[in-house]
Design a protein around this motif. Structure first.
Motif, PDB file in Angstrom:
ATOM      1  N   GLU A 113       0.986  -0.959   0.339  1.00 28.06           N
ATOM      2  CA  GLU A 113       0.194  -0.243   0.155  1.00 28.06           C
ATOM      3  C   GLU A 113       0.782   1.450  -0.682  1.00 28.06           C
ATOM      4  O   GLU A 113       0.979   1.854  -0.741  1.00 28.06           O
ATOM      5  CB  GLU A 113      -0.859   0.474   1.158  1.00 28.06           C
ATOM      6  CG  GLU A 113      -1.963   1.029   1.647  1.00 28.06           C
ATOM      7  CD  GLU A 113      -2.953   1.155   2.488  1.00 28.06           C
ATOM      8  OE1 GLU A 113      -2.537   1.800   3.167  1.00 28.06           O
ATOM      9  OE2 GLU A 113      -2.832  -0.167   2.710  1.00 28.06           O
ATOM     10  N   ALA A 114       1.712   1.165   0.867  1.00 33.16           N
ATOM     11  CA  ALA A 114       3.147   2.448   0.508  1.00 33.16           C
ATOM     12  C   ALA A 114       3.823   2.553  -0.413  1.00 33.16           C
ATOM     13  O   ALA A 114       3.904   3.910  -0.697  1.00 33.16           O
ATOM     14  CB  ALA A 114       3.495   2.536   2.407  1.00 33.16           C
ATOM     15  N   GLN A 116       3.439   2.018  -3.630  1.00 34.15           N
ATOM     16  CA  GLN A 116       2.102   2.420  -4.901  1.00 34.15           C
ATOM     17  C   GLN A 116       2.499   3.550  -5.146  1.00 34.15           C
ATOM     18  O   GLN A 116       3.031   4.451  -5.727  1.00 34.15           O
ATOM     19  CB  GLN A 116       0.960   2.013  -4.038  1.00 34.15           C
ATOM     20  CG  GLN A 116       0.283   1.129  -4.332  1.00 34.15           C
ATOM     21  CD  GLN A 116       0.729   0.228  -5.915  1.00 34.15           C
ATOM     22  OE1 GLN A 116       0.380   1.012  -6.877  1.00 34.15           O
ATOM     23  NE2 GLN A 116       0.970  -1.098  -5.841  1.00 34.15           N
ATOM     24  N   TYR A 117       2.477   4.310  -3.375  1.00 38.74           N
ATOM     25  CA  TYR A 117       2.639   6.456  -3.376  1.00 38.74           C
ATOM     26  C   TYR A 117       4.044   6.375  -3.890  1.00 38.74           C
ATOM     27  O   TYR A 117       4.604   7.424  -4.549  1.00 38.74           O
ATOM     28  CB  TYR A 117       2.433   6.997  -2.031  1.00 38.74           C
ATOM     29  CG  TYR A 117       0.333   6.937  -1.984  1.00 38.74           C
ATOM     30  CD1 TYR A 117      -0.035   7.439  -2.218  1.00 38.74           C
ATOM     31  CD2 TYR A 117       0.443   5.635  -1.012  1.00 38.74           C
ATOM     32  CE1 TYR A 117      -1.541   6.873  -1.993  1.00 38.74           C
ATOM     33  CE2 TYR A 117      -0.907   5.321  -0.377  1.00 38.74           C
ATOM     34  CZ  TYR A 117      -1.733   5.753  -1.160  1.00 38.74           C
ATOM     35  OH  TYR A 117      -3.011   5.789  -0.842  1.00 38.74           O
ATOM     36  N   VAL A 118       5.043   6.303  -3.065  1.00 42.16           N
ATOM     37  CA  VAL A 118       6.348   6.478  -3.559  1.00 42.16           C
ATOM     38  C   VAL A 118       7.228   6.013  -4.885  1.00 42.16           C
ATOM     39  O   VAL A 118       7.251   6.859  -5.453  1.00 42.16           O
ATOM     40  CB  VAL A 118       7.217   5.066  -2.632  1.00 42.16           C
ATOM     41  CG1 VAL A 118       8.936   5.014  -2.975  1.00 42.16           C
ATOM     42  CG2 VAL A 118       7.025   5.317  -1.287  1.00 42.16           C
ATOM     43  N   ASP A 120       4.810   5.864  -7.568  1.00 41.76           N
ATOM     44  CA  ASP A 120       4.231   6.969  -8.376  1.00 41.76           C
ATOM     45  C   ASP A 120       5.068   7.935  -8.176  1.00 41.76           C
ATOM     46  O   ASP A 120       4.911   9.171  -9.412  1.00 41.76           O
ATOM     47  CB  ASP A 120       2.781   6.963  -8.041  1.00 41.76           C
ATOM     48  CG  ASP A 120       1.743   5.695  -8.766  1.00 41.76           C
ATOM     49  OD1 ASP A 120       2.667   5.366  -9.323  1.00 41.76           O
ATOM     50  OD2 ASP A 120       0.662   5.975  -7.812  1.00 41.76           O
ATOM     51  N   LEU A 121       5.669   9.000  -7.618  1.00 42.03           N
ATOM     52  CA  LEU A 121       6.316   9.769  -7.160  1.00 42.03           C
ATOM     53  C   LEU A 121       7.859  10.133  -7.262  1.00 42.03           C
ATOM     54  O   LEU A 121       8.389  10.171  -8.546  1.00 42.03           O
ATOM     55  CB  LEU A 121       6.355  10.429  -6.109  1.00 42.03           C
ATOM     56  CG  LEU A 121       4.830  10.939  -5.152  1.00 42.03           C
ATOM     57  CD1 LEU A 121       5.510  10.734  -3.405  1.00 42.03           C
ATOM     58  CD2 LEU A 121       4.540  11.818  -5.969  1.00 42.03           C
ATOM     59  N   GLU A 122       8.443   8.657  -7.533  1.00 39.29           N
ATOM     60  CA  GLU A 122       9.651   8.417  -8.360  1.00 39.29           C
ATOM     61  C   GLU A 122       9.617   7.118  -8.766  1.00 39.29           C
ATOM     62  O   GLU A 122      10.404   6.179  -9.143  1.00 39.29           O
ATOM     63  CB  GLU A 122      10.532   7.938  -6.663  1.00 39.29           C
ATOM     64  CG  GLU A 122      10.984   9.043  -5.274  1.00 39.29           C
ATOM     65  CD  GLU A 122      11.573  10.502  -5.694  1.00 39.29           C
ATOM     66  OE1 GLU A 122      12.711  10.017  -6.463  1.00 39.29           O
ATOM     67  OE2 GLU A 122      11.199  11.400  -5.578  1.00 39.29           O
ATOM     68  N   HIS A 146       1.892  -4.064 -11.582  1.00 35.81           N
ATOM     69  CA  HIS A 146       3.204  -2.703 -11.946  1.00 35.81           C
ATOM     70  C   HIS A 146       4.542  -3.194 -12.170  1.00 35.81           C
ATOM     71  O   HIS A 146       4.750  -4.350 -11.891  1.00 35.81           O
ATOM     72  CB  HIS A 146       2.840  -1.452 -10.452  1.00 35.81           C
ATOM     73  CG  HIS A 146       3.388  -0.768 -10.401  1.00 35.81           C
ATOM     74  ND1 HIS A 146       4.595  -0.252 -10.724  1.00 35.81           N
ATOM     75  CD2 HIS A 146       2.957   0.375 -10.123  1.00 35.81           C
ATOM     76  CE1 HIS A 146       4.406   0.977 -10.894  1.00 35.81           C
ATOM     77  NE2 HIS A 146       3.883   1.532 -10.435  1.00 35.81           N
TER      78      HIS A 146
END
Length: 186
Positions: A113-114, A116-118, A120-122, A146
Motif C-alpha cells: 500500500e505504501a 504504490q505512492y512512493v 508513483d512519485l519516484e 505494476h
C-alpha cells in the motif's frame, strides 16, 4: 544425566487487534502454542536457557530461570556486499526489497500500500518481494500489477540482498520469530 539446554528465539504472544479473518491462521495458534503460560511449562526441567536477544534473556529471567544471551551468528562471508555490487548512486534505479512470509503480522500488504505512492512519485524506485508462496496475504501480492514491482518465490537470501539498496521489514506487530528477525542481521 545430560543437561537439558533450551534456546529461546521468540517472545510470547500478546493479544493484538487484527481483522477476524486472521485470528484462525495467526492469533489462535500463537495464543495456544506461544503463550507465556506455555513457555513457563515448557521451561520446567530445563537446566540452562539460552536467549537470542538480551530482551528475551530478561523476559525469561523474570520467570526465575538463569538465562544467557547467546547471539546467533551470521555468516559474514556469505552475507556481505558482493565486491562487484553497484554502490548506491551509481545506478539510476533504487531497489527496495522484502524477504519473508506473506502473513498479516509481517505486514506485506502495508508495504504494498505504501510503496504504490512512493513508486508513483519516484520513477527510479523498484520493489522486489521474495515471499513464501501460499501464505494468507499471497492473494494481495498476486493481485499487484505494476511494472516496477517484482514478485519472486524462494530465493538465495545473500544473492537477493546484494541486488537491493534497501531491505524493508514492515511488521504490524511482533511475536514468534518476528521478535528476532534474522533478515535484519543478514
Amino acid at each position: 544425566q545430560t543437561p537439558l539446554v533450551h534456546t529461546v528465539w521468540s517472545d510470547w504472544f500478546r493479544p493484538t487487534r487484527m481483522p477476524a479473518r486472521h485470528w484462525i491462521s495467526e492469533a489462535i495458534p500463537q495464543a495456544i502454542l506461544n503463550g507465556r503460560m506455555q513457555s513457563v511449562l515448557g521451561l520446567m526441567g530445563v537446566d540452562r536457557v539460552l536467549a537470542a536477544s538480551q530482551y528475551l534473556a530478561d523476559e525469561v529471567g523474570a520467570l526465575g530461570h538463569a538465562t544467557s544471551f547467546t547471539p546467533a551468528g551470521i555468516d559474514t562471508h556469505r552475507f556481505a556486499p558482493a565486491p562487484d555490487r553497484l554502490r548506491p548512486g551509481s545506478s539510476p534505479v533504487f531497489r527496495i526489497g522484502y524477504l519473508g512470509h506473506a502473513t498479516y503480522a509481517k505486514g506485506v500488504s502495508l508495504l504494498l500500500e505504501a510503496i504504490q505512492y512512493v513508486i508513483d512519485l519516484e520513477p527510479d524506485i523498484t520493489l522486489s518481494l521474495a515471499v513464501t508462496p501460499g501464505a494468507e496475504e499471497s492473494s494481495v501480492i498476486e493481485a499487484i500489477r505494476h511494472p516496477r514491482i517484482t514478485c519472486m518465490g524462494l530465493v538465495d537470501p545473500a544473492e537477493f540482498y546484494n541486488e537491493l539498496d534497501l531491505v524493508v521489514l514492515p511488521r504490524r506487530f511482533s511475536y514468534g520469530t518476528a521478535t528476532y528477525p534474522r533478515v535484519l542481521l543478514e
